[in-house]
Design an enzyme around this catalytic site. Structure first.
Site, mmCIF file in Angstrom:
data_model
loop_
_atom_site.group_PDB
_atom_site.id
_atom_site.type_symbol
_atom_site.label_atom_id
_atom_site.label_comp_id
_atom_site.label_asym_id
_atom_site.label_seq_id
_atom_site.Cartn_x
_atom_site.Cartn_y
_atom_site.Cartn_z
ATOM 1 N N ARG A 1 1.760 -56.279 -0.870
ATOM 2 C CA ARG A 1 1.293 -55.462 0.258
ATOM 3 C C ARG A 1 -0.200 -55.196 0.182
ATOM 4 O O ARG A 1 -0.900 -55.217 1.193
ATOM 5 C CB ARG A 1 2.091 -54.155 0.308
ATOM 6 C CG ARG A 1 3.485 -54.398 0.830
ATOM 7 C CD ARG A 1 4.378 -53.176 0.855
ATOM 8 N NE ARG A 1 5.646 -53.560 1.510
ATOM 9 C CZ ARG A 1 6.695 -52.770 1.672
ATOM 10 N NH1 ARG A 1 6.665 -51.519 1.214
ATOM 11 N NH2 ARG A 1 7.774 -53.202 2.276
ATOM 12 N N GLN B 1 5.945 -50.195 7.177
ATOM 13 C CA GLN B 1 4.917 -49.510 6.378
ATOM 14 C C GLN B 1 4.802 -48.049 6.805
ATOM 15 O O GLN B 1 4.703 -47.145 5.973
ATOM 16 C CB GLN B 1 3.548 -50.186 6.544
ATOM 17 C CG GLN B 1 3.515 -51.661 6.187
ATOM 18 C CD GLN B 1 3.908 -51.943 4.748
ATOM 19 O OE1 GLN B 1 3.581 -51.171 3.847
ATOM 20 N NE2 GLN B 1 4.638 -53.025 4.530
ATOM 21 N N TYR C 1 4.424 -59.857 7.764
ATOM 22 C CA TYR C 1 5.135 -60.119 6.495
ATOM 23 C C TYR C 1 4.870 -59.067 5.412
ATOM 24 O O TYR C 1 4.012 -58.236 5.552
ATOM 25 C CB TYR C 1 4.946 -61.547 6.005
ATOM 26 C CG TYR C 1 3.574 -62.083 5.659
ATOM 27 C CD1 TYR C 1 2.464 -61.297 5.458
ATOM 28 C CD2 TYR C 1 3.431 -63.469 5.509
ATOM 29 C CE1 TYR C 1 1.256 -61.861 5.108
ATOM 30 C CE2 TYR C 1 2.214 -64.038 5.162
ATOM 31 C CZ TYR C 1 1.130 -63.227 4.965
ATOM 32 O OH TYR C 1 -0.065 -63.776 4.630
ATOM 33 N N GLU C 2 5.697 -59.139 4.378
ATOM 34 C CA GLU C 2 5.712 -58.113 3.308
ATOM 35 C C GLU C 2 5.988 -56.723 3.891
ATOM 36 O O GLU C 2 5.426 -55.727 3.436
ATOM 37 C CB GLU C 2 4.415 -58.109 2.496
ATOM 38 C CG GLU C 2 3.907 -59.458 2.028
ATOM 39 C CD GLU C 2 4.940 -60.309 1.312
ATOM 40 O OE1 GLU C 2 5.984 -59.789 0.889
ATOM 41 O OE2 GLU C 2 4.698 -61.530 1.218
ATOM 42 N N GLY C 3 6.882 -56.674 4.832
ATOM 43 C CA GLY C 3 7.204 -55.399 5.484
ATOM 44 C C GLY C 3 6.370 -55.246 6.733
ATOM 45 O O GLY C 3 5.165 -54.992 6.647
#
Lengths: 592, 592
Positions: free
Chosen positions: A294, A441, A434-436
């Site tokens: 992140r 977030q 991506y990555e959440g």
């Protein structure tokens, strides 16, 4: 043809004038003398400019291809990857016990920005490897570490993260990939994973997949999830490569951008896997990768915006169009350059003040990580855990907007693929997802991080800002231009946090309905804080008369722009938050 | 595979409940009875759903190609174009004297939205033709009108606008294309034009290019520009097609989106052209096309956002991910649908309240055009002239943001081209750029339109809003939820306008530095005004008990969302504007 030059001057300013790394007391930071960091950044800048950036557009146009089960990266990638390995650039902050250089994370982060700016898609092969390296380093057995880490430090073997399945991304509790225990202690992994960045390619000897799967007896939802190491090629006891494992690439996805990175569907057909960390506690190990990822994605947000900005600026100085309304600036030419026009400047200043604010915020965050890892400082750990969703969510949203603004300055030419401005926008877009995804977030920030430890991390943040203001408000100009706006913005943030606390007991949706605005509000306050710190350092340097006056004056003007033109967004976000859950939640799903 | 269904219910509400077109007194509006408009919109919706939208993704993937000087459109385009012609959809608001149906512009606009939503790239072939039709209709000789218009009304011949050259877009004064007068009264046109949408293709028998060029004796800059009709094939006296003219396609540009439209480099090599309108007064004739094109592009901004929203909504209802924090909603499924999550709703409500606000604003604008054209109403003409840059700039910026939000709801799947969400974003992006980049719209608004006629148009707008508030503030709920926020936002706009007036005499850059924020501030006030009008109509319908309660309740909730969550942006824009020119202009160009 786009260009890229590493902003090493600004990085040196941040490391030494603002963050004063050598005086931080963090073990390893004492090595970061200006001459040393300057030399590292300059070298990174050279390889970025001469090797990586020239492949940025061609890699985008060519993309990756899958032929007979083999993934081929774009022309030139292999040689560039080799150059990165030979230069030792893959090992900067890795553990010396496994061949790394043991450098502080803050310097590795600055170098990372340079590489991402130059070629985001290319740099992901190394970035994913670093994430997998960190997970094995933190959770692996001694044997696993000895087997995998030396090869991953050099990127002879690269790594991946395998989380998403066709029917679940964020909600990993639904995942179906199975891990069946074998008599020898290994597992057979069966299932399909999608959106696997750098899933396979032709630049390394082996690919080490870290795969989330469900082993028997783990219970429902995320509780039953474990993390497994699944190598593409089995590794023999002597470290040599054995037979191919039962993992294959189903296809390469056609994406909007980052075409140079192979985003793969991975099929696991009873592939041999090895448990990493504790059984049924895979989510914890996964978050080691995920938190690092992140921050890396938050960095992508502004790194791509930096590259886009450089090219927007070059065009604005070069393209002759219209005349300055206050008087002709280029009397011998057919028109004045775009940069004379106030609205073009506004767009450039938006970009410049964003990128420099983001760089400061990210490098400060990296010092918190160094402090957390190297000093086991729980307060720093708590603070960066709070700020991670802000760095990821705010910086990628604003980074995308910034790339769009850069493209806009090019007018119609920005929409034509051969000019390269479109690629910055298309590449930057994925960082919001991506990555959440950024909504996740915001949920992480408001639903989890804010209340973590009874709210002590956010209280610590407010104290930090308050302390900084108090300490420096004797400087009347700094106060008027930076500290007063920061104080007002910070007050908006506190008001929003209090609103959440008082409303959330009655209705949890009151906080969640405002989560996205809160993430942006928080981001602006962080940037305001970093701009105030940069302004203080710039004023000190000017007062000391150490030279480079032009740099410091520009820094102050850019900061004043941010405070005057960007920070007022906090009042809008607060007003939205204070409207509560009702406007958002009132409609039944069928009523949409 | 994306889907699209025409929002005919909302259009009917706007035409009849809000705008009350049949009572407007504008000639031709009396024909617009609900049954009639409903039937037209439903039919348009069918062709959009069944013929145009199925070609949206395939046209994007295939694109146009140039082979041996011939431009080929994507598979299926030709048949679809034929269907549009046969259905009479190309002729709706055209002059009956030339075969048009003479329908009011407001209904043609609603139909236009439907076609653009279904397939933006495809609809441009017709849209450009309409612009060229209007220019010839307004400025052509009787002979020119008789020669070209009947064929253009049916789209047997299509049209283009040729303005941009490689070295100049906005700054047309620099253009180099030459027009040399011939003995027979025609001109030889020589030069290169770029970014020519629908520049050539295989769907019509002829292409009528309208080309800006410089004829001798016209003086410097834009003063020397004239507009010429340059047909692809010469037209014989009997209306049949003669030999090919000396105009050819240099190449088709590779763009970020709208791949189904052939964006051409056009080379004029002594092509025969015919003066349209007065010599050296081409800019005026060009603006006939341009103003229409700007409204059309403002429509594209929200039309694409509507299509993207429909698909985001479908996904949010379908995709099961996570659980409602206030209690499980789908107990028999593995998870709840995305739409239960507050932040997903926020994103959906942002889109919905934008699209419906934009539709109202655009259709209202279309009634002003009807009033201006059919009643020669100078006040309506002045008002729409003021609002055109707002419709174009604000709606395309927000439309793009809205499409990005729609894509975001799809998470990783939104980034994969085969899902179709990326196309909405890539297509929507161009609307911010062409027909005058949005910075140019802001400049037009603040630098020209605001002061036009001594500021009487903007005063008229303020009076309109004020009058509406005054007339309706007896309704306490309407007042609290809609009129009070509108009043506050309108006050922000007036304060900004006054700031410009007081500062601009000292420094013109003070206004120009705030022009972009002013355009957005203005847009929000217009949307707030339109939402208040929609709310009034919905409340009246509910009070009258005419049925369809669910529709009107949803309308009110959507409006409340806009007022509570979007309108607070005005205070941010005002604060930015009031910071004046200094933050924007202080850096020397070299200091960036």
């Amino acid at each position: 043809m786009t260009q890229y030059n590493a902003p090493t001057r600004d990085m040196q300013f941040l490391l030494h004038d603002v963050l004063e790394v050598t005086k931080s007391g963090v073990p390893g930071h004492e090595e970061l003398e200006p001459d040393f960091t300057g030399a590292v950044l300059e070298e990174a800048g050279k390889i970025a400019r001469d090797v990586l950036h020239p492949l940025n557009a061609s890699g985008d146009q060519e993309g990756c291809r899958l032929e007979n089960g083999v993934v081929y990266t774009p022309k030139g990638y292999k040689q560039a990857f080799q150059a990165m390995k030979e230069g030792g650039w893959t090992a900067l902050d890795c553990d010396p016990a496994y061949g790394g250089q043991g450098m502080a994370y803050v310097l590795a982060t600055a170098v990372g920005e340079i590489f991402v700016s130059a070629n985001m898609a290319f740099n992901m092969y190394q970035g994913l490897t670093h994430g997998a390296y960190s997970a094995i380093h933190a959770h692996g057995t001694e044997d696993q570490k000895a087997t995998y880490l030396p090869k991953m430090v050099t990127c002879d073997w690269t790594g991946t993260m395998n989380l998403t399945e066709p029917h679940c991304g964020t909600d990993l509790g639904q995942l179906r990939t199975k891990a069946e225990p074998q008599a020898d202690g290994s597992y057979k992994i069966t299932g399909q994973k999608i959106f696997i960045s750098a899933g396979d390619h032709d630049m390394s000897d082996n690919v080490i997949h870290l795969v989330l799967a469900k082993a028997p007896g783990g219970g429902e939802g995320t509780k039953g999830i474990s993390l497994f190491i699944v190598p593409k090629f089995m590794v023999n006891a002597d470290g040599s490569l054995g037979p191919r494992n039962a993992v294959s690439v189903g296809k390469i996805e056609e994406k909007m951008g980052i075409h140079g990175n192979a985003t793969c569907v991975m099929n696991y057909d009873g592939a041999t896997g090895f448990l990493l960390g504790e059984l049924h506690k895979g989510m914890r190990a996964m978050f080691t990768m995920m938190n690092e990822a992140r921050l890396g994605v938050g960095l992508q947000g502004y790194a791509v915006a930096e590259a886009a900005y450089q090219n927007a600026l070059a065009y604005a100085k070069d393209r002759l169009q219209g005349r300055d309304v206050t008087g002709v600036k280029n009397p011998t030419g057919p028109a004045d350059p775009l940069i004379v026009h106030p609205d073009i400047r506004r767009a450039l200043m938006d970009q410049k003040s964003f990128v420099e604010g983001a760089r400061a915020f990210t490098l400060w965050g990296a010092t918190l990580i160094d402090r957390a890892h190297r000093e086991k400082d729980a307060a720093a750990e708590g603070l960066i855990s709070l700020l991670t969703p802000v760095i990821k969510g705010f910086q990628t949203d604003k980074g995308f907007d910034s790339a769009v603004q850069a493209q806009q300055i090019w007018g119609g030419h920005g929409y034509i693929e051969e000019q390269g401005m479109s690629q910055f926008v298309r590449d930057a877009r994925i960082a919001m997802i991506y990555e959440g995804a950024n909504g996740v977030q915001a949920l992480d920030l408001v639903g989890r991080k804010l209340a973590d430890g009874g709210g002590k991390h956010v209280m610590a943040f407010f104290e930090l800002v308050k302390g900084f203001i108090k300490e420096n408000e004797g400087d009347a100009e700094l106060k008027a231009q930076f500290l007063d706006p920061l104080k007002a913005a910070s007050k908006d943030l506190q008001t929003a946090a209090m609103f959440f606390m008082s409303e959330a007991t009655k209705n949890p949706n009151a906080a969640l309905a405002g989560s996205y605005d809160f993430m942006h509000l928080f981001g602006h306050v962080c940037f305001g804080y970093m701009w105030a710190r940069q302004a203080k350092a710039a004023r000190a340097a000017l007062a000391a008369g150490t030279g480079d006056t032009a740099f410091y004056e520009t820094k102050l003007a850019t900061g004043r722009y941010y405070m005057a033109r960007q920070l007022p967004a906090t009042m809008m976000h607060l007003a939205r938050i204070q409207s509560g859950a009702d406007p958002v939640m009132t409609l039944a799903a069928e009523a949409f």
